[in-house]
Scaffold this motif. Sequence first.
Motif, PDB file in Angstrom:
ATOM      1  N   ALA A  30       0.831  -1.059  -0.177  1.00 38.02           N
ATOM      2  CA  ALA A  30      -0.067   0.042   0.008  1.00 38.02           C
ATOM      3  C   ALA A  30       0.820   1.111   0.048  1.00 38.02           C
ATOM      4  CB  ALA A  30      -0.972  -0.122   1.284  1.00 38.02           C
ATOM      5  N   GLU A  31       2.041   1.101   0.607  1.00 38.77           N
ATOM      6  CA  GLU A  31       2.866   2.350   0.568  1.00 38.77           C
ATOM      7  C   GLU A  31       3.895   2.635  -0.690  1.00 38.77           C
ATOM      8  OE1 GLU A  31       3.065   3.679   3.644  1.00 38.77           O
ATOM      9  OE2 GLU A  31       1.769   2.121   4.444  1.00 38.77           O
TER      10      GLU A  31
ATOM     11  N   ARG B  66       2.561   0.572  -7.731  1.00 37.76           N
ATOM     12  CA  ARG B  66       1.295  -0.256  -6.949  1.00 37.76           C
ATOM     13  C   ARG B  66       0.111  -0.254  -7.861  1.00 37.76           C
ATOM     14  NH1 ARG B  66      -0.764   3.837  -2.860  1.00 37.76           N
ATOM     15  NH2 ARG B  66      -1.753   4.377  -4.955  1.00 37.76           N
TER      16      ARG B  66
END
Length: 293
Positions: free
Chosen positions: A210-211, A217
């Motif tokens: 998620a980062e 992503r």
Amino acid sequence: MHARRPDVPAVWTIRDIVTWGKEFFTSKGIDEARLTIELMVCSVLGIRRLELYTDHDRPLTKAELASLREMVQRRVKYEPLQYIIGAADFFGLSFTVNPAVLIPRPETEILVDRVLRFVNDVALPMSCLDVGTGSGIIPITVAKNASQTSWTCMDVSDGALACAHANAIKHGVADRLILVHGDFLDTVPAGGPWQVITMNPPYIAECDVAELQPEVRDFEPKEALTDNADGLSFYRRFAEVANEILAPSGTAFLEIGHGQVEKIIDILQSHRLTCEVVDDLAGIARLVIVRRT
Ligand code: SAM
Ligand code: GLN
């Protein structure tokens, strides 16, 4: 001076579009704004970067401008430039890429450099295995620079294998690559043991996905990024099967992620493998070179 409004030229030349694109991408916070628009123009016009300067007064057709507009719109939605133009540079070669494959990373050049130093010490034929081959950058770059190597290349993704095949043909090494579909976590490819094994596996822990930056992503294949666990599954699996797949005098070259080195060394050493760690220029451990004891 031209008697025309600089913001809306009647005719867009290469120079106009590069100037406009640089400002536009900068205003949208896109990195490497000038390079981005330059590579898009090169892709649409089918020219080299040098020609942007030698032909800067070349006007663009409506169709060329429409293609560029579409590319620009994709990039401001964070799609990686390499997917938009369908190409990425690695180790001085141009590779075809698409959303089925991870975009080659400069870190992986460290691995290739070490493999080449190793294989070029020996003139004899060498059989090699690449696990998680993606676009094929590792085996293709090594095969092109070390003609004594032949490769088995394994990936779980049919899309990646098709891309690797296209790149092998593009670089004239398809006769030295065998592409194998399979899941390394539960299958050992046929044809071993190998004298050289290379692996840049999906090593990002699921909790860190998620980062990641949106380009990574939201656009790169998830199965190329993470093992959906702690990021170490492929090193555990490699350690378990090393005595089966690595020749007694063989050497394996494993790319690793930032902050993973201690855990990976523990895993490998607990299987009685010896490890040498290679740092990148920033002093981050990026590669573990593994031998059997
Ligand atoms: N080697 C390429 C490179 O360095 O750019 C791609 C590396 S990418 C980080 C990892 C690759 O492993 C992806 O192509 C992915 O499809 C493949 N992969 C993921 N899970 C796999 C599995 N269980 N068995 C084999 N390959 C797998
Ligand atoms: N190095 C890639 C990144 O940082 C991840 C690829 C991988 O897991 N091997 O995005």
